[in-house]
Design a protein around this motif. Structure first.
Motif, mmCIF file in Angstrom:
data_model
loop_
_atom_site.group_PDB
_atom_site.id
_atom_site.type_symbol
_atom_site.label_atom_id
_atom_site.label_comp_id
_atom_site.label_asym_id
_atom_site.label_seq_id
_atom_site.Cartn_x
_atom_site.Cartn_y
_atom_site.Cartn_z
ATOM 1 N N SER A 1 0.818 -1.214 0.000
ATOM 2 C CA SER A 1 0.000 0.000 0.000
ATOM 3 C C SER A 1 0.855 1.270 0.000
ATOM 4 C CB SER A 1 -0.946 0.005 1.199
ATOM 5 O OG SER A 1 -0.195 0.201 2.375
ATOM 6 N N ARG A 2 2.134 1.151 0.395
ATOM 7 C CA ARG A 2 3.023 2.319 0.406
ATOM 8 C C ARG A 2 3.508 2.683 -0.998
ATOM 9 N NH1 ARG A 2 0.979 2.636 4.473
ATOM 10 N NH2 ARG A 2 1.819 2.913 6.565
ATOM 11 N N TYR A 3 3.286 1.795 -1.944
ATOM 12 C CA TYR A 3 3.725 2.044 -3.312
ATOM 13 C C TYR A 3 2.520 2.009 -4.253
ATOM 14 C CZ TYR A 3 8.293 1.118 -1.286
ATOM 15 O OH TYR A 3 9.417 1.165 -0.507
ATOM 16 N N PRO A 4 1.671 3.020 -4.188
ATOM 17 C CA PRO A 4 0.456 2.982 -5.007
ATOM 18 C C PRO A 4 0.745 2.991 -6.508
ATOM 19 C CG PRO A 4 0.692 5.113 -3.925
ATOM 20 C CD PRO A 4 1.754 4.231 -3.369
ATOM 21 N N VAL A 5 1.885 3.609 -6.873
ATOM 22 C CA VAL A 5 2.232 3.644 -8.297
ATOM 23 C C VAL A 5 2.449 2.224 -8.811
ATOM 24 C CG1 VAL A 5 3.939 4.468 -9.970
ATOM 25 C CG2 VAL A 5 3.216 5.938 -8.116
ATOM 26 N N ALA A 6 3.024 1.401 -7.946
ATOM 27 C CA ALA A 6 3.262 0.008 -8.343
ATOM 28 C C ALA A 6 1.948 -0.703 -8.651
ATOM 29 C CB ALA A 6 4.006 -0.719 -7.224
ATOM 30 N N PHE A 7 0.929 -0.402 -7.837
ATOM 31 C CA PHE A 7 -0.395 -0.996 -8.061
ATOM 32 C C PHE A 7 -0.896 -0.639 -9.462
ATOM 33 C CE2 PHE A 7 -0.888 -1.723 -3.550
ATOM 34 C CZ PHE A 7 -1.763 -2.784 -3.502
ATOM 35 N N VAL A 8 -0.883 0.655 -9.716
ATOM 36 C CA VAL A 8 -1.418 1.159 -10.985
ATOM 37 C C VAL A 8 -0.583 0.633 -12.146
ATOM 38 C CG1 VAL A 8 -1.987 3.253 -12.282
ATOM 39 C CG2 VAL A 8 -2.253 3.218 -9.809
ATOM 40 N N ALA A 9 0.744 0.666 -11.961
ATOM 41 C CA ALA A 9 1.642 0.252 -13.044
ATOM 42 C C ALA A 9 1.419 -1.212 -13.407
ATOM 43 C CB ALA A 9 3.089 0.487 -12.629
ATOM 44 N N THR A 10 1.299 -2.053 -12.396
ATOM 45 C CA THR A 10 1.112 -3.477 -12.672
ATOM 46 C C THR A 10 -0.223 -3.711 -13.365
ATOM 47 O OG1 THR A 10 2.209 -3.763 -10.557
ATOM 48 C CG2 THR A 10 1.433 -5.749 -11.615
ATOM 49 N N PHE A 11 -1.194 -2.954 -12.935
ATOM 50 C CA PHE A 11 -2.522 -3.071 -13.515
ATOM 51 C C PHE A 11 -2.489 -2.681 -14.995
ATOM 52 C CE2 PHE A 11 -7.132 -2.632 -13.244
ATOM 53 C CZ PHE A 11 -7.390 -3.663 -12.371
ATOM 54 N N ALA A 12 -1.860 -1.549 -15.257
ATOM 55 C CA ALA A 12 -1.757 -1.054 -16.638
ATOM 56 C C ALA A 12 -0.993 -2.050 -17.508
ATOM 57 C CB ALA A 12 -1.052 0.293 -16.644
ATOM 58 N N GLN A 13 0.004 -2.672 -16.890
ATOM 59 C CA GLN A 13 0.836 -3.620 -17.622
ATOM 60 C C GLN A 13 0.009 -4.764 -18.212
ATOM 61 O OE1 GLN A 13 4.050 -4.973 -15.159
ATOM 62 N NE2 GLN A 13 4.399 -6.762 -16.432
ATOM 63 N N VAL A 14 -0.890 -5.279 -17.411
ATOM 64 C CA VAL A 14 -1.719 -6.404 -17.857
ATOM 65 C C VAL A 14 -2.564 -5.999 -19.070
ATOM 66 C CG1 VAL A 14 -3.590 -7.947 -17.183
ATOM 67 C CG2 VAL A 14 -1.762 -7.449 -15.590
ATOM 68 N N PHE A 15 -3.147 -4.812 -18.993
ATOM 69 C CA PHE A 15 -3.973 -4.350 -20.111
ATOM 70 C C PHE A 15 -3.138 -4.131 -21.370
ATOM 71 C CE2 PHE A 15 -6.602 -3.076 -16.468
ATOM 72 C CZ PHE A 15 -7.717 -3.817 -16.792
ATOM 73 N N LEU A 16 -1.929 -3.610 -21.169
ATOM 74 C CA LEU A 16 -1.068 -3.375 -22.330
ATOM 75 C C LEU A 16 -0.655 -4.684 -22.990
ATOM 76 C CD1 LEU A 16 1.214 -0.440 -21.179
ATOM 77 C CD2 LEU A 16 -0.420 -0.432 -23.038
ATOM 78 N N ILE A 17 -0.352 -5.683 -22.149
ATOM 79 C CA ILE A 17 0.044 -6.991 -22.704
ATOM 80 C C ILE A 17 -1.093 -7.531 -23.574
ATOM 81 C CG2 ILE A 17 0.594 -9.395 -22.125
ATOM 82 C CD1 ILE A 17 1.969 -8.356 -19.591
ATOM 83 N N ILE A 18 -2.302 -7.445 -23.031
ATOM 84 C CA ILE A 18 -3.458 -7.960 -23.771
ATOM 85 C C ILE A 18 -3.636 -7.200 -25.089
ATOM 86 C CG2 ILE A 18 -5.981 -8.154 -23.743
ATOM 87 C CD1 ILE A 18 -5.728 -8.507 -20.683
ATOM 88 N N LEU A 19 -3.605 -5.869 -24.988
ATOM 89 C CA LEU A 19 -3.808 -5.051 -26.191
ATOM 90 C C LEU A 19 -2.733 -5.329 -27.235
ATOM 91 C CD1 LEU A 19 -4.903 -1.537 -24.896
ATOM 92 C CD2 LEU A 19 -6.262 -3.187 -26.152
ATOM 93 N N MET A 20 -1.503 -5.459 -26.751
ATOM 94 C CA MET A 20 -0.404 -5.665 -27.687
ATOM 95 C C MET A 20 -0.545 -6.983 -28.435
ATOM 96 S SD MET A 20 3.309 -4.384 -26.775
ATOM 97 C CE MET A 20 4.160 -5.869 -26.471
ATOM 98 N N PHE A 21 -0.903 -8.024 -27.707
ATOM 99 C CA PHE A 21 -1.046 -9.322 -28.366
ATOM 100 C C PHE A 21 -2.267 -9.342 -29.299
ATOM 101 C CE2 PHE A 21 1.544 -11.459 -24.812
ATOM 102 C CZ PHE A 21 2.703 -11.217 -25.524
#
Lengths: 289, 286
Positions: free
Chosen positions: B32-52
């Motif tokens: 919870s101290r690294y909220p950017v990590a939460f968002v970044a990981t979340f965005a990563q999954v969507f990008l992987i899907i979109l890219m493929f």
């Protein structure tokens, strides 16, 4: 008279170059202890290229159909070389960002970042040492991955305008220094490097069109992609080697855009890095972990 | 009587549970101290899907059927779910030992009478929660993009996923043992394993497009490959040609055995590696 705050230290041009060289040498020494990373840098582009190739084969239902469909959609039947070139160019970009980002984070974790800031060495030279190291490492990774990848996928990368492709690659590396500074500033601010670097890799590969031409994007995303220097580098290398279209139709216009990026982005990136650093030093301090 | 070497501490079930809960809380708090990590990981999954999906689009025949597109999207996104769990387990359970080494807290943690098993698997709690949320959103996003994904045999697929997660926990513990031995180099191994499984467990494409020699000599020896195959075959409604490696019952049997055996075997191995590192005094070595 010595520069203010540096005591008796005299920072000549030679001592500055010495800082760059020492940082560079230290990084080379450290990486020589972890040879696995070099292996991984060869493997990553191969896996990266293999994924869309295998997906393409499953979508099209065979090599001939994949080749024909790809030719219709992208403009070249050689989809294996297309993916390999995208993947190796991506590794160059990724290494540049990764090394600078992780370097800052590692120094924070080990508690040496603040100590480094207290040393009389200017950050510009410290970061230049790191960036030079990243530059060399990314070029080595590019060459090895392209060589091994060509053998694995059975493609010939030595076709088309090789000199022009090399020019796009080298000019494209300069704005990456600026992006690396920007990225470093971001890591300094948000601190969490692992997930940011991992996600940034996918953002970068998405916008630079590693697996597909950016013409697939809706207009707004195309503009975003075009404002990103690696997109021009990637397209330039591919267009030169695979006889694909340049964004402006001719190579010199595309290369000129890349030159503009090369002139502007490093200064922008470094200024942003200094501003972030200054802001942090005034507030929480750079060593907070 | 207290366990030898633990002073007055009582290493009972209650203490183990308490360690697990405290460490889980600490992990969630760290996250919870690294909220950017939460968002970044979340965005990563969507990008992987979109890219493929974009990559897949480059190979499509104009006018191809939507049903075929759904099946391909299903193959990719259901493989991605296993990949997410694998990736998080390897990094968060396996490589977390290295993080403690870097911070210099591993030795002090091991000198305390707290359960080491509890401390190792405590990270799973937060990760499971987080990965599950991401998996759900990944399925929803792809479902939206391709106008609905097949979700047949849902309950059986969840059972397969559950045993797969147990098995992956075993892999995470194995990775933790290797990390103690390899130290910094372990991160290269973790990255390598991720890529290895992506290709050889055919996480984003059917096994049919891999060369036979790769399937016969590598994929068939990986329990994770059966997990991927069974999980997506079930959710896709067992279309013709799925599962690709073995009949479904045999694949499920392998997955169940993987889930039951991998954690204890890996933990025993971990304890042995840890014991040797303590004797050699290299546990906290950086």
């Amino acid at each position: 008279m010595a520069v203010e705050k540096l005591g008796l230290t005299r920072m000549s041009r030679r001592s500055n170059l010495d800082i760059v060289w020492t940082v560079f040498k230290a990084r080379i020494l450290i990486i020589s202890r972890y040879r696995g990373s070099l292996f991984l840098e060869t493997l990553i582009p191969l896996v990266f290229a293999a994924l869309p190739i295998l997906i393409g084969l499953s979508v099209a239902g065979g090599d001939a159909a994949a080749s024909a469909n790809f030719n219709r959609q992208v403009g070249t039947p050689d989809y294996r070389l297309y993916m390999l070139l995208g993947a190796v160019t991506f590794v160059v970009v990724s290494i540049m960002l990764w090394i600078v980002g992780f370097w800052i984070r590692r120094e924070m974790e080990m508690g040496t970042l603040e100590a480094m800031y207290l040393a009389p060495a200017k950050r510009l030279y410290l970061v230049s040492g790191i960036a030079t190291y990243a530059f060399l490492r990314s070029l080595i990774a590019f060459a090895i991955a392209l060589g091994v990848g060509s053998l694995v996928f059975g493609v010939n990368p030595f076709q088309g305008e090789i000199a022009l492709a090399t020019a796009f690659l080298f000019v494209g590396l300069i704005p990456l220094w600026g992006l690396a500074f920007l990225f470093g500033a971001f890591i300094l601010k948000v601190k969490e490097a692992n997930s940011v670097v991992n996600s940034a890799q996918w953002v970068v590969s998405f916008f630079m069109g590693v697996f597909f031409p950016i013409a697939f994007f809706p207009p707004f995303l195309q503009w975003v992609a075009l404002s990103f220097p690696p997109t021009w580098m990637n397209n330039g290398v591919r267009a030169a080697l695979q006889d694909l279209a340049f964004f402006f139709g001719t190579w010199y216009f595309d290369l000129a855009v890349l030159f503009v990026f090369a002139a502007v982005v490093p200064f922008l990136g470094y200024s942003f890095f200094l501003r972030t650093e200054h802001h942090m030093k005034k507030n929480e301090g750079v060593g907070q972990y | 009587m207290a366990h030898r070497g633990f002073g007055l501490a009582r290493v009972g079930l209650l203490q183990r549970l308490s360690t697990f809960l405290t460490m889980s809380k600490k992990t969630i708090m760290e996250f919870s101290r690294y909220p950017v990590a939460f968002v970044a990981t979340f965005a990563q999954v969507f990008l992987i899907i979109l890219m493929f999906l974009f990559a897949a689009f480059a190979f499509t025949t104009p006018g191809s059927e939507l049903a075929q597109g759904r099946q391909i999207a299903g193959v990719m996104v259901y493989g991605l779910i296993i990949q997410l769990f694998l990736s998080f387990t390897l990094w968060e359970v396996g490589f977390s030992v290295r993080e403690e080494q870097i911070r210099g807290t591993l030795e002090s943690l091991y000198m305390s009478p707290a359960s080491r098993f509890g401390s190792l698997i405590s990270r799973i709690f937060a990760i499971l929660l987080w990965t599950s949320v991401m998996a759900v959103f990944a399925v929803l996003l792809v479902s939206l993009l391709v106008n609905g994904l097949p979700t047949a045999n849902f309950l059986l697929a969840m059972v397969v996923l559950l045993f797969t997660i147990f098995g992956l926990m075993g892999l995470g513990l194995l990775m933790a043992a290797i990390t103690i031995r390899l130290k910094e180099s372990a991160q290269f191994l973790v990255s390598f394993l991720q890529f290895f499984f992506i290709i050889f467990a055919a996480m984003f494409f059917p096994f049919g497009v891999l060369p036979d020699v790769m399937v016969d000599y590598v994929s068939r020896y990986l329990p994770v490959a059966y997990s991927v195959d069974a999980f997506r075959s079930l959710l896709l409604g067992l279309p013709a040609g799925f599962p690709e490696l073995l009949p479904l019952t045999q694949e499920i049997l392998i997955i169940v055995l993987f889930g039951i055996l991998a954690p204890p075997v890996s933990y025993l191995l971990y304890k042995e590696v840890e014991r040797r590192a303590r004797i050699q005094g290299t546990l906290g070595e950086y």
